[in-house]
Design a protein around this motif. Structure first.
Motif, mmCIF file in Angstrom:
data_model
loop_
_atom_site.group_PDB
_atom_site.id
_atom_site.type_symbol
_atom_site.label_atom_id
_atom_site.label_comp_id
_atom_site.label_asym_id
_atom_site.label_seq_id
_atom_site.Cartn_x
_atom_site.Cartn_y
_atom_site.Cartn_z
ATOM 1 N N ILE A 47 0.630 -0.964 -0.135
ATOM 2 C CA ILE A 47 0.109 -0.091 0.554
ATOM 3 C C ILE A 47 0.672 0.766 -0.496
ATOM 4 O O ILE A 47 1.831 1.269 0.611
ATOM 5 C CB ILE A 47 -1.060 -0.328 1.165
ATOM 6 N N GLU A 48 0.850 1.862 -0.736
ATOM 7 C CA GLU A 48 2.158 3.259 -1.092
ATOM 8 C C GLU A 48 0.095 4.559 -1.313
ATOM 9 O O GLU A 48 -1.197 4.663 -1.383
ATOM 10 C CB GLU A 48 2.320 2.906 -2.515
ATOM 11 N N LEU A 49 0.847 5.859 -1.014
ATOM 12 C CA LEU A 49 -0.046 6.838 -0.342
ATOM 13 C C LEU A 49 0.323 7.488 -1.887
ATOM 14 O O LEU A 49 1.651 7.718 -1.627
ATOM 15 C CB LEU A 49 0.103 7.655 0.791
ATOM 16 N N GLY A 50 0.010 8.984 -2.385
ATOM 17 C CA GLY A 50 0.501 9.794 -2.488
ATOM 18 C C GLY A 50 0.629 10.202 -4.219
ATOM 19 O O GLY A 50 -0.669 9.646 -4.714
ATOM 20 N N LEU A 51 1.445 10.489 -4.786
ATOM 21 C CA LEU A 51 1.667 10.517 -6.553
ATOM 22 C C LEU A 51 2.736 10.272 -6.899
ATOM 23 O O LEU A 51 3.712 10.577 -7.348
ATOM 24 C CB LEU A 51 1.278 12.003 -6.981
ATOM 25 N N PRO A 52 3.904 8.666 -6.370
ATOM 26 C CA PRO A 52 5.048 8.025 -6.608
ATOM 27 C C PRO A 52 5.585 8.429 -8.496
ATOM 28 O O PRO A 52 4.524 8.166 -9.513
ATOM 29 C CB PRO A 52 4.486 7.084 -6.592
ATOM 30 N N ASP A 53 6.157 8.320 -8.754
ATOM 31 C CA ASP A 53 6.705 8.143 -10.183
ATOM 32 C C ASP A 53 6.241 6.992 -10.108
ATOM 33 O O ASP A 53 6.205 5.833 -10.053
ATOM 34 C CB ASP A 53 8.107 8.448 -10.453
ATOM 35 N N GLU A 54 6.737 6.239 -12.095
ATOM 36 C CA GLU A 54 6.435 5.215 -12.366
ATOM 37 C C GLU A 54 7.391 4.269 -11.808
ATOM 38 O O GLU A 54 7.199 3.174 -11.719
ATOM 39 C CB GLU A 54 6.341 5.479 -14.170
ATOM 40 N N ARG A 55 8.826 4.463 -11.462
ATOM 41 C CA ARG A 55 9.314 3.534 -11.537
ATOM 42 C C ARG A 55 9.281 2.713 -10.075
ATOM 43 O O ARG A 55 9.153 1.825 -9.604
ATOM 44 C CB ARG A 55 11.252 4.132 -11.624
ATOM 45 N N ARG A 56 8.613 3.679 -9.091
ATOM 46 C CA ARG A 56 8.437 3.136 -7.781
ATOM 47 C C ARG A 56 7.078 2.562 -7.632
ATOM 48 O O ARG A 56 6.997 1.138 -7.080
ATOM 49 C CB ARG A 56 7.762 4.399 -6.558
ATOM 50 N N VAL A 57 6.240 2.707 -8.704
ATOM 51 C CA VAL A 57 5.213 2.073 -8.821
ATOM 52 C C VAL A 57 5.439 0.792 -9.517
ATOM 53 O O VAL A 57 4.767 -0.259 -9.162
ATOM 54 C CB VAL A 57 3.965 2.871 -9.791
ATOM 55 N N LYS A 58 5.752 0.704 -10.671
ATOM 56 C CA LYS A 58 6.859 -0.564 -11.230
ATOM 57 C C LYS A 58 7.245 -1.380 -10.183
ATOM 58 O O LYS A 58 7.269 -2.943 -10.235
ATOM 59 C CB LYS A 58 7.542 -0.107 -13.005
ATOM 60 N N LYS A 59 8.561 -0.507 -9.374
ATOM 61 C CA LYS A 59 8.567 -1.901 -8.100
ATOM 62 C C LYS A 59 7.576 -2.504 -7.398
ATOM 63 O O LYS A 59 8.043 -3.685 -6.883
ATOM 64 C CB LYS A 59 9.599 -0.657 -7.651
ATOM 65 N N ALA A 60 7.022 -1.331 -6.684
ATOM 66 C CA ALA A 60 5.965 -1.903 -5.953
ATOM 67 C C ALA A 60 4.797 -3.245 -7.088
ATOM 68 O O ALA A 60 4.884 -4.658 -6.581
ATOM 69 C CB ALA A 60 4.991 -0.608 -5.530
ATOM 70 N N CYS A 61 4.445 -3.195 -7.807
ATOM 71 C CA CYS A 61 3.916 -4.616 -8.758
ATOM 72 C C CYS A 61 4.748 -5.408 -9.069
ATOM 73 O O CYS A 61 4.232 -6.246 -9.371
ATOM 74 C CB CYS A 61 2.849 -3.258 -10.748
ATOM 75 N N SER A 62 6.223 -5.428 -9.121
ATOM 76 C CA SER A 62 6.885 -6.266 -9.020
ATOM 77 C C SER A 62 7.143 -6.729 -7.847
ATOM 78 O O SER A 62 7.972 -8.395 -8.379
ATOM 79 C CB SER A 62 8.201 -6.147 -10.061
ATOM 80 N N GLN A 63 7.378 -6.866 -6.862
ATOM 81 C CA GLN A 63 7.344 -7.253 -5.658
ATOM 82 C C GLN A 63 6.137 -7.658 -4.784
ATOM 83 O O GLN A 63 6.057 -8.071 -3.961
ATOM 84 C CB GLN A 63 8.568 -6.121 -4.735
ATOM 85 N N SER A 64 5.386 -7.757 -5.504
ATOM 86 C CA SER A 64 3.549 -7.896 -4.830
ATOM 87 C C SER A 64 3.268 -8.310 -5.350
ATOM 88 O O SER A 64 3.185 -8.298 -6.571
ATOM 89 C CB SER A 64 3.768 -6.508 -3.569
#
Length: 180
Positions: A82-99
Motif C-alpha cells: 500500500i502506497e500513498l501520494g503521487l509516486p513516479d512510474e518507477r516506484r509503482v513498477k517496483k511495487a508491482c514487481s515485488q508484490s
C-alpha cells in the motif's frame, strides 16, 4: 537536533461486510515531522480498507525501499503493498514487481488530477495495481478524527466506509481510478 515522530494510538473496530471480515486492532502510528495530519489519517483509512491481522505499517517516510503499509506472508513475500501520494512510474513498477497486489491511495485534488492525466496510460499496464482517489473535502472530514488517542468504529459496505468516534461520523467514498 532532529525532530522526532509523534506517536498516535488507535483502537479500531472494523466490520467489513464486503469481505465478511470483523476485527478489533490496537494500532500505533508514528507521524513523521514532515507528514500532515491528513496524510497520516489517510494512511490509517487505507489500513482500515484492507484490514487484516497481518497488515502492518512500515517505517513509512523514513524507509524509501518500503511501502507505507504491507502484508507479508509466511515466506516473507509481499502479498499487499500500500502506497500513498503521487509516486513516479518507477516506484509503482517496483511495487508491482515485488508484490502480488498493490493499492495506491492518491489525494490533493489539483496535483492528483494532473498526475493521473500524465500517468494513466503507463500505470494501466500493471494488472495488479489499484488506484484509489480521495477528494479534499472527504480528506478534511477524515482529518477531524486525528487525535493522539483514537477509538474508531469502521463499517465497510458496498465500497463505502462509515467511520465514527464519540464526536465525529463520516461516510467516505474512494473514487476508483484504476481497479484490477
Amino acid at each position: 537536533m532532529a525532530l522526532k515522530a509523534t506517536i498516535y494510538k488507535a483502537l479500531v473496530n472494523v466490520a467489513d461486510l464486503d469481505r465478511n471480515k470483523f476485527m478489533d486492532s490496537n494500532l500505533t502510528l508514528a507521524r513523521h515531522p514532515s507528514e500532515t495530519q491528513e496524510r497520516m489519517m489517510l494512511r490509517l483509512l487505507a489500513w482500515i480498507k484492507y484490514a487484516d491481522e497481518r497488515l502492518v505499517f512500515s517505517r513509512g517516510l523514513s524507509a524509501e525501499e518500503e511501502p507505507e503499509i504491507w502484508l507479508r506472508n509466511d515466506h516473507m513475500s509481499i502479498d499487499l503493498w500500500i502506497e500513498l501520494g503521487l509516486p513516479d512510474e518507477r516506484r509503482v513498477k517496483k511495487a508491482c514487481s515485488q508484490s502480488a497486489e498493490v493499492a495506491l491511495f492518491t489525494y490533493n485534488s489539483r496535483a492528483a488530477e494532473i498526475w493521473w492525466q500524465q500517468n494513466q496510460n503507463k500505470l494501466s499496464q500493471f494488472k495488479n495495481l489499484s488506484i484509489w482517489y480521495l477528494d479534499d473535502e472527504q480528506l478534511a472530514q477524515l482529518s477531524a478524527f486525528g487525535t493522539r488517542s483514537m477509538n474508531l468504529q469502521a463499517t465497510i459496505q458496498d465500497g463505502a466506509i462509515w467511520l465514527s468516534d464519540a464526536e465525529n461520523n463520516v461516510e467516505i467514498h474512494f473514487t476508483p481510478w484504476l481497479r484490477h
